[in-house]
Enzyme design. Structure first.
Site, mmCIF file in Angstrom:
data_model
loop_
_atom_site.group_PDB
_atom_site.id
_atom_site.type_symbol
_atom_site.label_atom_id
_atom_site.label_comp_id
_atom_site.label_asym_id
_atom_site.label_seq_id
_atom_site.Cartn_x
_atom_site.Cartn_y
_atom_site.Cartn_z
ATOM 1 N N HIS A 67 -61.849 54.523 28.589
ATOM 2 C CA HIS A 67 -62.296 55.204 27.112
ATOM 3 C C HIS A 67 -63.100 55.149 26.084
ATOM 4 O O HIS A 67 -63.990 56.073 25.818
ATOM 5 C CB HIS A 67 -60.640 55.698 27.218
ATOM 6 C CG HIS A 67 -60.537 56.729 27.885
ATOM 7 N ND1 HIS A 67 -58.192 56.608 28.140
ATOM 8 C CD2 HIS A 67 -59.954 57.629 28.715
ATOM 9 C CE1 HIS A 67 -57.894 57.617 28.737
ATOM 10 N NE2 HIS A 67 -58.806 58.617 29.206
ATOM 11 N N GLY A 143 -64.388 73.398 33.376
ATOM 12 C CA GLY A 143 -65.185 72.481 32.416
ATOM 13 C C GLY A 143 -66.627 74.169 33.041
ATOM 14 O O GLY A 143 -67.375 73.487 32.108
ATOM 15 N N ASP A 161 -65.373 63.350 31.880
ATOM 16 C CA ASP A 161 -63.875 62.775 32.383
ATOM 17 C C ASP A 161 -63.949 64.021 33.474
ATOM 18 O O ASP A 161 -62.665 64.246 32.731
ATOM 19 C CB ASP A 161 -63.543 62.625 30.433
ATOM 20 C CG ASP A 161 -62.717 61.660 31.110
ATOM 21 O OD1 ASP A 161 -61.874 61.044 32.285
ATOM 22 O OD2 ASP A 161 -61.332 61.313 29.157
ATOM 23 N N SER A 162 -64.062 63.542 34.463
ATOM 24 C CA SER A 162 -63.305 63.892 34.961
ATOM 25 C C SER A 162 -62.896 63.757 36.275
ATOM 26 O O SER A 162 -62.329 62.111 36.274
ATOM 27 C CB SER A 162 -64.101 65.037 36.325
ATOM 28 O OG SER A 162 -64.830 64.766 36.649
ATOM 29 N N THR A 163 -61.680 64.386 37.252
ATOM 30 C CA THR A 163 -61.395 63.023 38.620
ATOM 31 C C THR A 163 -62.199 62.972 39.668
ATOM 32 O O THR A 163 -63.754 63.770 39.154
ATOM 33 C CB THR A 163 -60.260 64.246 39.279
ATOM 34 O OG1 THR A 163 -60.075 65.856 38.455
ATOM 35 C CG2 THR A 163 -59.099 64.362 38.645
#
Ligand code: SAM
Length: 293
Positions: A67, A143, A161-163
């Site tokens: 993060h 998104g 900030d994705s999979t």
């Protein structure tokens, strides 16, 4: 693929011939959301663990690495970020880091799956403690579509900030999406994307991101590696890109004198992450090494 064997949660990376395990105490929650299977586990030594479709997303113990690196390099590269958008990031850990920057005026978190956020509020409350900040805004939806429809030239930083690039996240690793992001950014705008493992994905996913971002008009692209023990190979990366300003330059003094607490990020870590391993230089050969800031 996941497995529970004698108290161990295991994520198997079949193609790579490796696996990652955490000793678990119990499963705290499991549900099939509209988009994915969501599990929360209590582990022996890494706190709580979130798993989406069998893939480890985060643990209480080590999520700060990811993060902080998804947030602070981009925000200290932009000259004066005021409006920031996070695509994905439903656990709210990136949102919390963005809100640490006192000069940021408005943040939007665009998460497709509201259940990820609701369960994070319950099982990762420390990541959600800034959600009531008046600067924080939430939209639950896709998104890709949100970026397509946002007012042109209205954003300073876009954080993806994705999979992994499969399922709903596939469209976030695509040329059309980067073109829309390019239009959405104001002058001086920065985009940053989680870009998987340097060891596994440099010549595939990371190279693809570089090529597509450049084709979309981002002149400067750079991948910053960082440790992330619970992801495949334990080594992860984010890729920063900008239209105008080379992303190898950042506000070093501001990063050094930041007014907030971090656990991993500092100006030295940022400088170090900009040093690209030789095998990545070789593969990402179109990387520009500009000589001016
Ligand atoms: N750091 C994590 C990783 O790399 O494994 C990802 C963390 S975060 C939980 C990823 C989030 O992206 C998920 O909650 C997922 O629902 C969301 N997501 C995937 N595709 C999306 C899309 N098209 N629009 C918005 N959110 C999306």
């Amino acid at each position: 693929m996941t497995d529970l064997n004698q108290g161990w949660f295991t994520e198997v990376f079949q193609d790579e011939g490796t696996a990652f395990s955490l000793k678990v105490k119990r499963k705290l929650h499991e549900e099939q959301t509209e988009y994915q299977t969501l599990e929360i586990w209590e582990t022996e030594s890494f706190g709580n663990l979130m798993v989406l479709d069998g893939c480890v997303m985060l643990t209480s113990r080590d999520n700060f690495l990811y993060h902080e690196m998804m947030t602070h390099p981009a925000l200290f590269t932009h000259r004066n970020p005021k409006k920031v958008v996070i695509i994905g990031g439903g656990d709210c850990g990136t949102l919390k880091e963005v809100l640490k920057h006192p000069d940021v005026e408005e943040v939007w978190q665009i998460e497709i799956d509201e259940r990820v956020t609701r369960l994070s509020e319950q099982y990762f409350p420390e990541l959600c403690e800034s959600n009531t900040d008046p600067r924080a805004n939430f939209f639950f939806g896709d998104g890709v579509q949100w970026i397509r429809e946002v007012a042109p030239g209205s954003l300073d930083v876009i954080i993806i900030d994705s999979t992994d690039p499969v399922g709903p996240a596939e469209g976030l690793f695509a040329l059309d999406f980067y073109r829309d992001a390019m239009l959405a950014l104001r002058e001086g705008g920065i985009i940053v994307q989680q870009s998987e493992s340097p060891l596994l994905h440099t010549s595939t996913i990371i190279k693809g991101i570089h090529d597509d971002m450049r084709q979309a008009g981002f002149r400067h692209v750079r991948t910053l590696p960082f440790p992330q023990p619970v992801y495949p190979t334990g080594w992860w990366s984010c890729t920063l890109a900008s239209k105008e300003k080379p992303v190898i330059y950042f506000r070093e003094e501001d990063a050094d004198k930041r007014s907030f607490v971090t656990r991993y990020y500092n100006a030295d870590i940022h400088r170090g992450a900009l040093a690209m391993p030789q095998f990545m230089v070789n593969v990402l050969e179109d990387e520009v090494f500009p000589d001016e800031g």
